[in-house]
Design a protein around this motif. Structure first.
Motif, PDB file in Angstrom:
ATOM      1  N   GLN A 146       1.365  -1.020  -0.202  1.00 23.92           N
ATOM      2  CA  GLN A 146       0.485   0.488  -0.225  1.00 23.92           C
ATOM      3  C   GLN A 146       1.212   1.194  -0.038  1.00 23.92           C
ATOM      4  N   PRO A 147       0.611   1.863  -1.196  1.00 21.28           N
ATOM      5  CA  PRO A 147       1.650   3.470  -0.581  1.00 21.28           C
ATOM      6  C   PRO A 147       1.649   4.204   0.258  1.00 21.28           C
ATOM      7  N   ASP A 148       2.415   4.912   1.624  1.00 19.53           N
ATOM      8  CA  ASP A 148       2.087   5.818   2.549  1.00 19.53           C
ATOM      9  C   ASP A 148       1.627   6.493   2.795  1.00 19.53           C
ATOM     10  N   THR A 149       1.164   7.021   1.968  1.00 23.80           N
ATOM     11  CA  THR A 149       0.155   8.679   1.730  1.00 23.80           C
ATOM     12  C   THR A 149      -1.156   8.581   1.024  1.00 23.80           C
ATOM     13  N   VAL A 150      -2.010   8.886   1.500  1.00 24.66           N
ATOM     14  CA  VAL A 150      -3.039   9.732   0.465  1.00 24.66           C
ATOM     15  C   VAL A 150      -1.612  10.723  -0.780  1.00 24.66           C
ATOM     16  N   PRO A 151      -2.167  11.204  -0.773  1.00 25.72           N
ATOM     17  CA  PRO A 151      -1.735  12.668  -1.856  1.00 25.72           C
ATOM     18  C   PRO A 151      -1.454  11.942  -3.534  1.00 25.72           C
ATOM     19  N   PRO A 152      -0.440  11.083  -3.066  1.00 28.95           N
ATOM     20  CA  PRO A 152      -0.589  10.746  -4.468  1.00 28.95           C
ATOM     21  C   PRO A 152      -0.953   9.393  -5.134  1.00 28.95           C
ATOM     22  N   ILE A 153      -1.918   9.600  -4.458  1.00 26.67           N
ATOM     23  CA  ILE A 153      -3.533   8.672  -5.184  1.00 26.67           C
ATOM     24  C   ILE A 153      -4.709   9.560  -5.340  1.00 26.67           C
ATOM     25  N   TRP A 154      -4.925  10.638  -4.292  1.00 26.51           N
ATOM     26  CA  TRP A 154      -5.193  11.269  -4.438  1.00 26.51           C
ATOM     27  C   TRP A 154      -6.503  11.682  -5.660  1.00 26.51           C
ATOM     28  N   ASN A 155      -7.617  11.085  -6.177  1.00 26.26           N
ATOM     29  CA  ASN A 155      -8.535  11.060  -7.388  1.00 26.26           C
ATOM     30  C   ASN A 155      -9.256  12.082  -6.678  1.00 26.26           C
ATOM     31  N   LEU A 156      -9.916  12.682  -7.962  1.00 25.86           N
ATOM     32  CA  LEU A 156     -11.044  12.832  -8.168  1.00 25.86           C
ATOM     33  C   LEU A 156     -12.372  12.949  -7.075  1.00 25.86           C
ATOM     34  N   ARG A 157     -12.602  10.968  -7.417  1.00 30.85           N
ATOM     35  CA  ARG A 157     -13.722  10.423  -7.320  1.00 30.85           C
ATOM     36  C   ARG A 157     -13.548   9.818  -5.960  1.00 30.85           C
ATOM     37  N   GLY A 158     -12.188  10.010  -5.721  1.00 29.26           N
ATOM     38  CA  GLY A 158     -12.289   9.754  -3.977  1.00 29.26           C
ATOM     39  C   GLY A 158     -11.890   7.813  -3.612  1.00 29.26           C
ATOM     40  N   LEU A 174     -10.682   4.014  -4.937  1.00 29.28           N
ATOM     41  CA  LEU A 174      -9.034   3.187  -4.547  1.00 29.28           C
ATOM     42  C   LEU A 174      -8.274   3.464  -3.930  1.00 29.28           C
ATOM     43  N   SER A 175      -9.231   4.064  -2.569  1.00 28.05           N
ATOM     44  CA  SER A 175      -7.972   5.141  -1.549  1.00 28.05           C
ATOM     45  C   SER A 175      -7.538   3.705  -0.514  1.00 28.05           C
ATOM     46  N   ASN A 176      -5.954   3.300  -0.520  1.00 32.36           N
ATOM     47  CA  ASN A 176      -5.674   2.014   0.116  1.00 32.36           C
ATOM     48  C   ASN A 176      -4.078   2.466   1.022  1.00 32.36           C
ATOM     49  N   ALA A 177      -4.431   3.955   1.369  1.00 28.89           N
ATOM     50  CA  ALA A 177      -2.988   4.154   1.864  1.00 28.89           C
ATOM     51  C   ALA A 177      -2.825   3.759   3.395  1.00 28.89           C
ATOM     52  N   TRP A 178      -1.767   3.480   3.726  1.00 26.37           N
ATOM     53  CA  TRP A 178      -1.496   3.061   4.701  1.00 26.37           C
ATOM     54  C   TRP A 178      -2.651   3.420   5.572  1.00 26.37           C
ATOM     55  N   HIS A 179      -3.436   2.731   6.875  1.00 24.35           N
ATOM     56  CA  HIS A 179      -4.050   3.336   7.357  1.00 24.35           C
ATOM     57  C   HIS A 179      -3.758   3.453   8.702  1.00 24.35           C
ATOM     58  N   ARG A 180      -4.361   4.873   9.153  1.00 22.66           N
ATOM     59  CA  ARG A 180      -3.223   5.487  10.511  1.00 22.66           C
ATOM     60  C   ARG A 180      -4.525   5.410  11.037  1.00 22.66           C
ATOM     61  N   VAL A 181      -4.414   5.298  12.953  1.00 21.40           N
ATOM     62  CA  VAL A 181      -5.174   5.936  13.930  1.00 21.40           C
ATOM     63  C   VAL A 181      -4.588   6.779  15.054  1.00 21.40           C
ATOM     64  N   LYS A 182      -5.342   7.783  15.568  1.00 21.01           N
ATOM     65  CA  LYS A 182      -4.382   7.938  17.216  1.00 21.01           C
ATOM     66  C   LYS A 182      -4.824   7.813  18.337  1.00 21.01           C
ATOM     67  N   VAL A 183      -3.840   7.392  19.129  1.00 20.84           N
ATOM     68  CA  VAL A 183      -4.977   7.035  19.973  1.00 20.84           C
ATOM     69  C   VAL A 183      -4.047   8.323  21.430  1.00 20.84           C
ATOM     70  N   ARG A 184      -4.681   7.808  22.574  1.00 19.20           N
ATOM     71  CA  ARG A 184      -4.435   8.808  23.468  1.00 19.20           C
ATOM     72  C   ARG A 184      -4.259   7.617  25.080  1.00 19.20           C
ATOM     73  N   VAL A 185      -2.925   7.888  25.711  1.00 20.25           N
ATOM     74  CA  VAL A 185      -2.672   7.654  26.435  1.00 20.25           C
ATOM     75  C   VAL A 185      -2.316   8.240  27.910  1.00 20.25           C
ATOM     76  N   ALA A 186      -3.584   7.643  28.340  1.00 17.12           N
ATOM     77  CA  ALA A 186      -3.603   8.386  29.948  1.00 17.12           C
ATOM     78  C   ALA A 186      -3.712   7.555  31.212  1.00 17.12           C
ATOM     79  N   GLU A 187      -3.822   8.265  32.233  1.00 18.07           N
ATOM     80  CA  GLU A 187      -3.018   7.774  33.812  1.00 18.07           C
ATOM     81  C   GLU A 187      -5.029   7.102  34.200  1.00 18.07           C
TER      82      GLU A 187
END
Ligand code: MTE
Ligand code: MO
Length: 384
Positions: free
Chosen positions: A357-369, A371-384
């Motif tokens: 899969q490509p690492d980021t979206v911009p190089p595969i961005w297309n006007l209809r959106g 074949l969106s298969n860039a690395w999937h990323r989620v952010k989580v917070r670590v809390a006490e």
């Protein structure tokens, strides 16, 4: 209201559009079972759901030497061997929302769940075409097989598309005229009584409520074949797009996504370990051979455990090479990195052709959106 006879749907689905009905399940439900129950399977309808009476249902088959033929549901069930495959279906617009974050695109704002995995049973398209006269003579000129649905727009135009003839008649293609999904009649939203299942190929070609098949020298001339479901350069905008310049999407590229934890989730610092879950799949029957997971935005990686069955259950037998139609579910349990306050979890899959899969979206961005298969990323917070 042409949508008044649409079926009931499960309330947990996230609705992208009510009329026509388009919805996907919450991501964490998606990887709870290897086979997606039909109620949680994403629904992608361009038009109202047609009500079809199974007793009077007829499938027209045209373009073969014998002229036009019709098959009843009973014919399909009794005249041809019943074949079952497990196959994942993905909409070309799955993960479109990631493209929207880069720059606005046109289309339903799908998350990561416009994908599902089901057991489909029916007659092989190959068997039906051969029995109705497809042979060396037709092979001389035939190049495509068209499919038309019984769903029609206000002008009377039916949903329609086509696939290449090779996929349709190949013994290894496994294209089905399916009348069962997960061992039951195909539900109304998914094409009752008959839908085409073209494993390894974009959802758009898997025509529901199948009314007509045509063997042809030409590709389908429909809007969905010629003007939609095509990929373009990130530099192409609506002023200069020429749909004729791109081929119709058929086989899909390698894909994976994280279904748990959810983006924005808060992880307890007291937990020693973190479990990350997701799905991975590739088109064209290419098997997913590895999924890499990073907890630090892609600097370091660990290999996830893959499975092709339910947790604690034996895996389904390995498919023959080139016929890996079903997804893999994956999981990684790793020590929670000490001191981190935020984690960027990333996944990427590798298929049997070593496509990545490509690492980021911009190089595969297309006007209809699509074949969106860039690395999937989620952010989580670590809390006490
Ligand atoms: N077939 C018909 N007749 N009408 C449709 O609107 N949508 C297509 C395809 N087949 C469609 C169709 C698209 S774009 C996709 S992604 C899949 O069906 C979705 O199948 P599902 O609703 O069973 O998930
Ligand atoms: Mo789709």
């Amino acid at each position: 209201d042409p949508f008044s006879s649409d079926p009931e749907r499960h309330p947990v689905l996230r609705v992208n559009c009510k009329k026509p009905f388009n919805a996907e399940p919450p991501p964490e439900i998606l990887t709870e079972s290897y086979i997606t129950p039909h109620v949680f399977f994403f629904k992608r309808n361009h038009l109202p759901v047609p009500q079809v009476d199974p007793a009077s249902y007829r499938l027209k088959v045209e373009g073969l030497p014998g002229g036009a033929l019709t098959l009843s549901l009973e014919d399909l069930k009794t005249r041809f061997p019943k074949h079952t495959i497990t196959a994942t279906m993905q909409c070309a617009g799955n993960r479109r929302s990631d493209m929207n974050k880069v720059k606005q695109v046109k289309g339903l704002n799908w998350g990561i769940s416009a994908i599902g995995n089901a057991k489909w049973s029916g007659a092989r398209l190959r068997d039906v075409l051969l029995a109705l006269g497809y042979g060396p003579e037709a092979a001389q000129w035939a190049r495509h097989v068209h499919f038309e649905g019984l769903d029609k727009d206000e002008t009377g135009t039916a949903y329609g598309t086509s696939i290449p003839i090779n996929k349709a008649v190949s013994e290894e293609g496994d294209v089905l005229l399916a009348y069962e999904m997960n061992g039951e009649d195909i539900p109304p939203d998914h094409g009752f009584p008959v839908r085409v299942v073209v494993p390894g190929v974009v959802g758009a070609r898997n025509v529901k409520w199948l009314g007509r098949i045509l063997v042809s020298a030409e590709e389908s001339g429909s809007h969905w074949q010629q003007h939609d479901y095509k990929g373009f350069s990130p530099g192409t905008d609506w002023n200069k797009v020429d749909p004729r310049s791109a081929p119709a999407i058929q086989e899909l590229p390698v894909q994976s996504a994280i279904t748990a934890p959810a983006d924005g989730a808060v992880i307890d610092r007291g937990d020693d370990t973190l479990t990350v879950k997701g799905y991975a799949w590739s088109g064209g029957g290419r098997e997913v051979v590895r999924v890499d997971v990073s907890l630090d935005g892609g600097r370091t990686w660990q290999v996830a455990r893959l499975r092709s069955g339910d947790d604690g259950q034996p895996d389904e037998p390995s498919p023959p090479p080139g016929r890996a139609w079903a997804w893999k579910l994956w999981e990684l349990t790793a020590p929670l990195p000490p001191e981190a306050e935020e984690l960027e979890i990333v996944c990427k899959a590798v298929d049997s052709s070593y496509n990545v899969q490509p690492d980021t979206v911009p190089p595969i961005w297309n006007l209809r959106g699509l074949l969106s298969n860039a690395w999937h990323r989620v952010k989580v917070r670590v809390a006490e």
